[in-house]
Design a protein around this motif. Structure first.
Motif, PDB file in Angstrom:
ATOM      1  N   TYR A 110      44.782 -20.363 -33.854  1.00 49.40           N
ATOM      2  CA  TYR A 110      44.180 -20.290 -32.535  1.00 49.40           C
ATOM      3  C   TYR A 110      42.942 -21.167 -32.458  1.00 49.40           C
ATOM      4  N   ARG A 111      42.571 -21.546 -31.243  1.00 41.35           N
ATOM      5  CA  ARG A 111      41.426 -22.419 -31.045  1.00 41.35           C
ATOM      6  C   ARG A 111      40.100 -21.679 -31.206  1.00 41.35           C
ATOM      7  N   TRP A 112      40.045 -20.387 -30.783  1.00 40.97           N
ATOM      8  CA  TRP A 112      38.763 -19.690 -30.784  1.00 40.97           C
ATOM      9  C   TRP A 112      38.962 -18.186 -30.900  1.00 40.97           C
ATOM     10  N   VAL A 113      38.090 -17.533 -31.687  1.00 47.89           N
ATOM     11  CA  VAL A 113      38.089 -16.076 -31.826  1.00 47.89           C
ATOM     12  C   VAL A 113      36.640 -15.597 -31.731  1.00 47.89           C
ATOM     13  N   GLY A 114      36.426 -14.561 -30.948  1.00 49.13           N
ATOM     14  CA  GLY A 114      35.112 -13.936 -30.867  1.00 49.13           C
ATOM     15  C   GLY A 114      35.234 -12.434 -31.047  1.00 49.13           C
ATOM     16  N   LEU A 115      34.258 -11.849 -31.731  1.00 47.15           N
ATOM     17  CA  LEU A 115      34.177 -10.397 -31.887  1.00 47.15           C
ATOM     18  C   LEU A 115      32.923  -9.942 -31.148  1.00 47.15           C
ATOM     19  N   TYR A 116      33.091  -8.919 -30.328  1.00 48.08           N
ATOM     20  CA  TYR A 116      32.032  -8.489 -29.417  1.00 48.08           C
ATOM     21  C   TYR A 116      31.704  -7.025 -29.594  1.00 48.08           C
ATOM     22  N   ASP A 117      30.439  -6.684 -29.360  1.00 49.82           N
ATOM     23  CA  ASP A 117      29.972  -5.306 -29.232  1.00 49.82           C
ATOM     24  C   ASP A 117      30.001  -4.943 -27.752  1.00 49.82           C
ATOM     25  N   VAL A 118      30.308  -3.702 -27.467  1.00 49.48           N
ATOM     26  CA  VAL A 118      30.186  -3.179 -26.108  1.00 49.48           C
ATOM     27  C   VAL A 118      29.023  -2.194 -26.116  1.00 49.48           C
ATOM     28  N   ASP A 119      27.990  -2.535 -25.390  1.00 49.35           N
ATOM     29  CA  ASP A 119      26.800  -1.699 -25.249  1.00 49.35           C
ATOM     30  C   ASP A 119      26.986  -0.861 -23.980  1.00 49.35           C
ATOM     31  N   ARG A 120      27.490   0.335 -24.174  1.00 48.97           N
ATOM     32  CA  ARG A 120      27.785   1.197 -23.020  1.00 48.97           C
ATOM     33  C   ARG A 120      26.523   1.568 -22.255  1.00 48.97           C
ATOM     34  N   ALA A 121      25.455   1.859 -22.969  1.00 52.81           N
ATOM     35  CA  ALA A 121      24.214   2.268 -22.300  1.00 52.81           C
ATOM     36  C   ALA A 121      23.641   1.124 -21.462  1.00 52.81           C
ATOM     37  N   GLY A 122      23.660  -0.074 -22.012  1.00 45.78           N
ATOM     38  CA  GLY A 122      23.128  -1.230 -21.305  1.00 45.78           C
ATOM     39  C   GLY A 122      24.133  -1.902 -20.392  1.00 45.78           C
ATOM     40  N   ARG A 123      25.388  -1.426 -20.455  1.00 44.81           N
ATOM     41  CA  ARG A 123      26.480  -1.980 -19.636  1.00 44.81           C
ATOM     42  C   ARG A 123      26.673  -3.475 -19.868  1.00 44.81           C
ATOM     43  N   LEU A 124      26.559  -3.875 -21.168  1.00 50.63           N
ATOM     44  CA  LEU A 124      26.699  -5.281 -21.540  1.00 50.63           C
ATOM     45  C   LEU A 124      27.712  -5.446 -22.666  1.00 50.63           C
ATOM     46  N   VAL A 125      28.279  -6.623 -22.731  1.00 50.53           N
ATOM     47  CA  VAL A 125      29.130  -7.038 -23.843  1.00 50.53           C
ATOM     48  C   VAL A 125      28.384  -8.175 -24.538  1.00 50.53           C
ATOM     49  N   ARG A 126      28.268  -8.073 -25.875  1.00 54.32           N
ATOM     50  CA  ARG A 126      27.507  -9.078 -26.638  1.00 54.32           C
ATOM     51  C   ARG A 126      28.345  -9.643 -27.760  1.00 54.32           C
ATOM     52  N   ASN A 127      28.354 -10.961 -27.866  1.00 56.95           N
ATOM     53  CA  ASN A 127      29.056 -11.600 -28.973  1.00 56.95           C
ATOM     54  C   ASN A 127      28.319 -11.320 -30.271  1.00 56.95           C
ATOM     55  N   VAL A 128      29.088 -10.942 -31.302  1.00 60.24           N
ATOM     56  CA  VAL A 128      28.531 -10.703 -32.629  1.00 60.24           C
ATOM     57  C   VAL A 128      28.754 -11.939 -33.489  1.00 60.24           C
ATOM     58  N   VAL A 129      30.010 -12.401 -33.551  1.00 60.81           N
ATOM     59  CA  VAL A 129      30.365 -13.603 -34.304  1.00 60.81           C
ATOM     60  C   VAL A 129      31.491 -14.324 -33.562  1.00 60.81           C
ATOM     61  N   TRP A 130      31.674 -15.579 -33.920  1.00 62.84           N
ATOM     62  CA  TRP A 130      32.767 -16.359 -33.361  1.00 62.84           C
ATOM     63  C   TRP A 130      33.251 -17.355 -34.404  1.00 62.84           C
ATOM     64  N   SER A 131      34.474 -17.807 -34.205  1.00 65.08           N
ATOM     65  CA  SER A 131      35.071 -18.833 -35.056  1.00 65.08           C
ATOM     66  C   SER A 131      35.773 -19.821 -34.136  1.00 65.08           C
ATOM     67  N   GLY A 132      35.413 -21.072 -34.236  1.00 69.60           N
ATOM     68  CA  GLY A 132      36.017 -22.077 -33.377  1.00 69.60           C
ATOM     69  C   GLY A 132      35.071 -23.242 -33.177  1.00 69.60           C
ATOM     70  N   PRO A 133      35.423 -24.121 -32.235  1.00 65.18           N
ATOM     71  CA  PRO A 133      34.667 -25.361 -32.067  1.00 65.18           C
ATOM     72  C   PRO A 133      33.295 -25.205 -31.419  1.00 65.18           C
ATOM     73  N   GLY A 134      32.989 -24.055 -30.856  1.00 64.56           N
ATOM     74  CA  GLY A 134      31.688 -23.901 -30.226  1.00 64.56           C
ATOM     75  C   GLY A 134      31.364 -22.452 -29.951  1.00 64.56           C
ATOM     76  N   ALA A 135      30.089 -22.217 -29.734  1.00 70.32           N
ATOM     77  CA  ALA A 135      29.623 -20.863 -29.400  1.00 70.32           C
ATOM     78  C   ALA A 135      30.199 -20.449 -28.048  1.00 70.32           C
ATOM     79  N   PRO A 136      30.269 -19.141 -27.794  1.00 66.71           N
ATOM     80  CA  PRO A 136      30.789 -18.715 -26.493  1.00 66.71           C
ATOM     81  C   PRO A 136      29.892 -19.178 -25.354  1.00 66.71           C
ATOM     82  N   GLU A 137      30.511 -19.539 -24.264  1.00 65.53           N
ATOM     83  CA  GLU A 137      29.777 -19.968 -23.076  1.00 65.53           C
ATOM     84  C   GLU A 137      28.886 -18.843 -22.552  1.00 65.53           C
ATOM     85  N   TYR A 138      29.385 -17.604 -22.683  1.00 64.43           N
ATOM     86  CA  TYR A 138      28.656 -16.427 -22.207  1.00 64.43           C
ATOM     87  C   TYR A 138      28.528 -15.443 -23.369  1.00 64.43           C
TER      88      TYR A 138
END
Length: 176
Positions: free
Chosen positions: A39-67
């Motif tokens: 695959y071209r890109w893989v990201g693993l994310y945390d879901v912060d339920r209290a803050g109502r946010l999704v945050r990238n923890v790590v990624w593998s691929g040609p670039g960091a996540p846009e968001y």
């Protein structure tokens, strides 16, 4: 794309068994998932339920996540979290929920990661491909098995996903 199920699961179990530091171990997971399917890109994310946010923890691929951080209600990830199910889109250009991260992405799969009790989504696996319809039912089922395996990195489920985990690791030894 063909994925060797037994090898992937054995490699993931090895990462879990030897996990000492959260970020480094999750990076190994992202790299493994990316390479096993080509695959071209893989990201693993945390879901912060209290803050109502999704945050990238790590990624593998040609670039960091846009968001790297975004509201839990946005995009395909928002659907996976709200519906508590995998979202598998074979043609992202035809899905208005897709948040464009890479202009060459043709298909994407978001697999929710649940807490131990399966009460809440605590993270996601996000995989993008330049190939349309890259994620068949067999690959989806395998990724759902993977989502059950890797929350044990660090020995405690909370050491993989969740906002209470220190950024530099979980601070506990893995289970023997």
């Amino acid at each position: 794309m063909s994925v060797d199920r037994d090898k992937l699961l054995a490699d993931l179990e090895e990462i879990v068994a030897n996990a000492r530091e959260r970020i480094a171990s999750l990076k190994l997971v992202a790299d493994l998932l990316r390479s096993c399917g080509g695959y071209r890109w893989v990201g693993l994310y945390d879901v912060d339920r209290a803050g109502r946010l999704v945050r990238n923890v790590v990624w593998s691929g040609p670039g960091a996540p846009e968001y790297p951080t975004f509201p839990v209600t946005k995009g395909l990830t928002g659907v996976a979290v709200a519906d508590r199910r995998t979202v598998n889109v074979g043609d992202v250009a035809s899905d208005p929920r897709y948040i464009t991260a890479f202009s060459t992405t043709r298909s994407e799969i978001i697999v929710p990661v649940f807490d131990q009790a399966r009460d809440a989504v605590i993270g996601t696996i996000d995989i993008e491909s330049e190939t349309p319809n890259a994620f068949g039912a067999d690959v989806q089922a395998l990724l759902e098995i993977c989502s059950d395996l890797y929350p044990w990195i660090g020995g405690e489920q909370v050491c993989v996903f969740g906002t209470i985990v220190p950024a530099d690791g979980c601070g506990v030894d893995p289970k023997p």
